[in-house]
Design an enzyme around this catalytic site. Structure first.
Site: not given
Lengths: 285, 285
Positions: B195, B197, B200, B226-227
């Site tokens: 990831s 931010g 993408g 992120g989760d």
């Protein structure tokens, strides 16, 4: 007396950086809110003190347990709403506060508290009325409580802000303890003790006007310094201490609160040391 | 799966100012920690999911009650230590995190969890291993849990950082989901979804390398994005979704998590809208 007490979480970090994530080093959890801070300071000094106010919910139960665990005498009225939390983030330079709004108090809960408060007045010599009013209470709440104290011959110290201060001060408590900004908003109906941060305290009293500052700048967490000052005022009122000596004591105790990392605690060694060095007190021109 | 879950308090303020005091407008309280966020997102999507991990003390009891109240199935092991709190301060621009350190886990508690986890593997198709390790656990804890999942034919997604990531990635989970910085610290033993931010996601897979980004920049609280991405990966692994489609879904779901003010929640309308607009996915050169 604290109508809006809190579970205070003090988080120690190296440096608070906006929009960053911080792993908190030290977490201290204590029963907070300005009135409970005052009670904690008086208890630490060995003075007899009873804490009262409103507590509710899961967090209220926990605050009550923390009060008991600290050996502080407390007599609270239970409400249906949830007692708030306050988070104080202390970094190397200063403190940042995050205060939850707290519960809304119903008129029945207020009536129960007013009755309970009146019953406590019989055993009291001074009452300190501290902090913000929870939602649901009228802005003249402190005026009502000050009038009740007066009926019982109990001296009063008011330490609040905004509308609650303006309305409360109108009831002429023995001492009002606003900050410099708030002091301008209220008239002189009794003694006024104004805290000006590092510039120290100034008292406008019937005996004259006096200034006091700690003999040196103390680094630490300034949250709770004003509550330590209110504690010193309450003790001095009870003992009839002359204002110059009372103000010197209040300045030393406030500095000793700054030296303690947790709001509501005082560094007693620092207090003794500062008292011996003698805070700078002078009659004002 | 969350070995270090938390009671997450999300505080909304206009602007976080260092060394100022803030009256918090909105307080949201939810069961947090990265693994519980993943479980919450899958539950919101209507996917069958079971949350597990370690809970203890007064805060642990409260987290369990919040999990139950959310209708999320949970099966936790109780420990003696106190579950931590995490405070997320959301202002108009971004989020600031304050994470308590959490409890220390004993070897007996770890043994009880390992046995419980193994018993849950029989009913699972994918396990997401998320977040930091509490104190007292060995850095190869995730490697042990990934090996156990493999014995039961359960696919694994690892989303952690630091030493726990390095040791866990060595056990070759099906997917590792580090951030760009952490990705450099680990070797390629399975699929890597990184990831970055707002830039993408990039996936290094057996089918090739793919990039995906949401079709537009979404403003909000990036905690939990992120989760949501890990939740999409878990669902895609279970369903055998090809990587380009899976990554597009993960990018849309992560953006929908940013749009929701509370970490662990997703804005399902925003998710549908972004999915229909079609996240930008391309094979990498």
């Amino acid at each position: 007396m604290t109508l809006n007490p809190a579970l205070d979480l003090t988080y120690t970090v190296d440096e608070l950086v906006r929009h960053a994530t911080h792993r908190v080093g030290v977490v201290a959890e204590h029963a907070g809110g300005k009135g409970l801070n005052v009670a904690n300071v008086l208890h630490a000094l060995g003075e007899p003190v009873l804490a009262t106010g409103l507590l509710g919910g899961r967090t209220g139960t926990h605050v009550r347990a923390l009060v008991d665990a600290a050996g502080l005498a407390g007599s609270f009225v239970t409400i249906g709403g949830e007692t708030r939390r306050t988070v104080t983030v202390v970094d190397r330079a200063d403190a940042t506060g995050l205060w939850e709004p707290g519960p809304t108090v119903t008129s029945a809960e207020w009536a129960a508290f007013a009755e309970h408060y009146e019953s406590l007045m019989a055993g009291a010599s001074v009452v300190v009325l501290s902090g913000s009013l929870p939602q649901g209470l009228r802005p003249d709440t402190y005026a009502v409580l000050i009038a009740a104290a007066k009926r019982h011959g109990v001296r009063t110290v008011l330490d609040t802000s905004g509308e609650a201060l303006v309305h409360g001060a109108a009831a002429a408590p023995d001492v009002v303890k606003p900050n410099a900004e708030e002091a301008r908003a209220i008239g002189r109906t009794g003694t006024l003790v104004v805290s000006r941060g590092r510039e120290g305290l100034i008292a406008y009293t019937g005996e004259g006007t006096f200034e006091a500052a700690a003999p040196e700048i103390v680094e630490g967490n300034p949250t709770g310094a004003g509550d330590a000052c209110a504690a010193a005022i309450a003790r001095g009122l009870r003992d009839g201490t002359p204002w110059p000596a009372l103000l010197a004591d209040a300045a030393a105790l406030a500095a000793a609160a700054v030296a303690a990392p947790v709001a509501g605690a005082v560094d007693l060694d620092e207090y003794d040391r500062l008292r011996r060095r003698g805070p700078h007190v002078q009659p004002d021109r």
